[in-house]
Write an enzyme that holds these catalytic residues in place. Structure first.
Site, PDB file in Angstrom:
ATOM      1  N   ASP A 121       0.856  -1.183   0.000  1.00  0.00           N
ATOM      2  CA  ASP A 121       0.000   0.000   0.000  1.00  0.00           C
ATOM      3  C   ASP A 121       0.893   1.235   0.000  1.00  0.00           C
ATOM      4  O   ASP A 121       1.160   1.847   1.033  1.00  0.00           O
ATOM      5  CB  ASP A 121      -0.917  -0.017   1.215  1.00  0.00           C
ATOM      6  CG  ASP A 121      -2.058   0.984   1.081  1.00  0.00           C
ATOM      7  OD1 ASP A 121      -2.091   1.709   0.070  1.00  0.00           O
ATOM      8  OD2 ASP A 121      -2.919   1.037   1.977  1.00  0.00           O
ATOM      9  N   ALA A 122       1.392   1.578  -1.197  1.00  0.00           N
ATOM     10  CA  ALA A 122       2.360   2.657  -1.348  1.00  0.00           C
ATOM     11  C   ALA A 122       1.756   3.914  -1.947  1.00  0.00           C
ATOM     12  O   ALA A 122       2.296   5.000  -1.791  1.00  0.00           O
ATOM     13  CB  ALA A 122       3.524   2.186  -2.220  1.00  0.00           C
ATOM     14  N   LYS A 123       0.641   3.775  -2.695  1.00  0.00           N
ATOM     15  CA  LYS A 123      -0.061   4.904  -3.319  1.00  0.00           C
ATOM     16  C   LYS A 123       0.894   5.789  -4.119  1.00  0.00           C
ATOM     17  O   LYS A 123       0.893   7.011  -4.013  1.00  0.00           O
ATOM     18  CB  LYS A 123      -0.814   5.717  -2.277  1.00  0.00           C
ATOM     19  CG  LYS A 123      -1.891   4.920  -1.537  1.00  0.00           C
ATOM     20  CD  LYS A 123      -2.663   5.788  -0.565  1.00  0.00           C
ATOM     21  CE  LYS A 123      -3.760   5.014   0.133  1.00  0.00           C
ATOM     22  NZ  LYS A 123      -3.249   4.028   1.117  1.00  0.00           N
ATOM     23  N   ARG A 124       1.688   5.178  -4.973  1.00  0.00           N
ATOM     24  CA  ARG A 124       2.661   5.919  -5.766  1.00  0.00           C
ATOM     25  C   ARG A 124       2.029   6.459  -7.050  1.00  0.00           C
ATOM     26  O   ARG A 124       1.129   5.863  -7.624  1.00  0.00           O
ATOM     27  CB  ARG A 124       3.849   5.022  -6.119  1.00  0.00           C
ATOM     28  CG  ARG A 124       4.659   4.563  -4.911  1.00  0.00           C
ATOM     29  CD  ARG A 124       5.258   5.730  -4.153  1.00  0.00           C
ATOM     30  NE  ARG A 124       6.264   5.290  -3.192  1.00  0.00           N
ATOM     31  CZ  ARG A 124       6.097   5.247  -1.880  1.00  0.00           C
ATOM     32  NH1 ARG A 124       4.932   5.626  -1.367  1.00  0.00           N
ATOM     33  NH2 ARG A 124       7.055   4.850  -1.090  1.00  0.00           N
TER      34      ARG A 124
END
Length: 317
Positions: A121-124
Site C-alpha cells: 500500500d504505497a499509493k505511488r
C-alpha cells in the site's frame, strides 16, 4: 514466534506450507489468476499490516524497527495460511527510515514464503522516469521490495501510470488505482467533473488498459480469471459509484475495498456496494483484525470470523 509476540520468529520449516496459488519459481501465473484462486479458496479478506502507534502500544511493542518486525512477522504467522492477501501499509515502514524499509523487505519475503499474496500500500504516482523507478521498486522481479500488487495514485493523470501497468503485466503482478476512497475528503476531488466525474474517468482509463489485454473477466475451468489492474473503492462509499457514473459491474479487474471493521463498514454495506462484483473483491481489515493481537491464536480467530462474515455476502455466486 511466541503467541504473545515475544521470542524468536518461527523457523522457516515450521511456517505454513505454501498453497496452490503460489506458483513454482520461474512460472508465475498472472496476478488475476492467482487472486481469483486465492479468493475462491480462502475468501475475500485482506489483512492490513498497519503499525499504527496505537496498535504497537496495545501489543506492548516498542515503536522501533524491532517492534515493527515483531508485529509484521506475528501477523504473517497468524493469517498467511487463511486469508487471500496481506497489505503492508508502506508509510509505517518508511517512518523508521532505512531500518523500517529493511523490515518491509523481510515482511514481503515472509509473505512469499508463506504463500499469501501481498499488496504494497504505497499509493505511488508520478511522471516519466520517476514513475518507472516506482514501478521497478514494487513490481520488478529483481527488487527486494517487489509485492504481488501495489496501490497507485492517478492524480497526475491515469496515463502517467503506464510504466507500472506495463511492468505489472510483464511480471505477472497487479495494480490498484485509487478511484473512490473511503475518506470523506476524497469526494471533493473524485466526485467532480462536468460530463464525467474524475472517478469515472479513472475507472474508464483503468478498464481501457485491462480490455487492451483481454475482452472481459472470464471463467476458466470454473475459476474466475481477473484482469490485472484493479481499483481502490472504499467500503463506506455507499451509493457513490452510481451517483458519479461508475459502473462496477462492467469493470473487469478486482476491487480493493478498505474501510471494513474499525472504519465502520459492515458486511451488509459491503454486500450492497459490491453485489455485482462478488468473487473479485478484496476487503481490507487492519485494526479490526489487529486489535485481537498480539496473540497468534486470537489474530487467526479474528481473521477467520471476518472471513465468515464476508463470505456470507461476497462469496462467488
Amino acid at each position: 514466534m511466541a503467541e504473545q509476540g515475544g521470542g524468536e520468529p518461527t523457523p522457516a520449516q515450521d511456517r505454513p506450507t505454501p498453497v496452490e496459488h503460489r506458483p513454482p519459481s520461474g512460472a508465475r501465473d498472472a496476478y488475476g489468476v492467482r487472486l481469483g484462486r486465492a479468493i475462491a479458496q480462502r475468501g475475500p479478506l485482506c489483512v492490513g499490516i498497519d503499525a499504527h502507534p496505537a496498535v504497537m502500544d496495545a501489543w506492548g511493542l516498542p515503536q522501533t524497527p524491532a517492534g515493527l518486525l515483531r508485529l509484521s512477522m506475528t501477523v504473517i504467522e497468524a493469517v498467511a495460511d487463511g486469508v487471500a492477501a496481506v497489505k503492508p501499509q508502506v508509510a509505517w515502514y518508511e517512518a523508521y527510515g532505512s531500518s523500517g524499509m529493511a523490515v518491509l523487505e523481510e515482511t514481503l519475503a515472509a509473505a512469499r514464503e508463506a504463500g499469501v499474496l501481498s499488496i504494497a500500500d504505497a499509493k505511488r504516482g508520478d511522471i516519466g522516469s520517476t514513475m518507472e523507478a516506482y514501478a521497478r521498486t514494487w513490481l520488478s522481479d529483481d527488487s527486494a521490495l517487489a509485492a504481488d500488487a501495489v496501490t497507485l495514485s492517478p492524480y497526475l493523470g491515469a496515463g502517467s501510470l503506464a510504466p507500472a501497468f506495463e511492468l505489472a503485466e510483464a511480471t505477472g503482478r497487479g495494480t490498484y488505482v485509487l478511484a473512490l476512497t473511503s475518506n470523506p475528503e476524497g469526494a471533493s476531488v473524485q466526485h467532480k467533473g462536468d460530463r464525467e466525474s474524475v472517478a469515472a474517468e479513472v475507472v474508464r482509463s483503468v478498464e481501457n488498459r485491462n480490455t487492451s489485454l483481454s475482452d472481459t473477466t472470464r471463467t476458466v475451468r470454473d475459476q474466475i480469471v481477473i484482469n490485472p489492474h484493479g481499483l481502490v473503492i472504499g467500503a463506506t462509499v455507499g451509493s457513490s459509484p452510481l451517483e458519479v457514473g461508475v459502473d462496477l459491474a462492467s469493470f473487469s479487474g478486482s476491487i480493493l475495498a478498505p474501510g471494513y471493521g474499525a472504519q465502520g463498514a459492515t458486511p451488509e454495506m459491503l454486500g450492497q456496494v459490491f453485489e455485482q462484483v462478488r468473487g473479485r473483491v478484496l476487503v481490507n481489515s487492519s485494526r479490526g483484525v489487529l486489535r485481537a493481537g498480539p496473540s497468534v491464536v486470537a489474530l487467526r480467530n479474528a481473521a477467520s470470523a471476518a472471513t465468515a462474515e464476508l463470505n456470507a455476502v461476497l462469496a462467488s455466486a
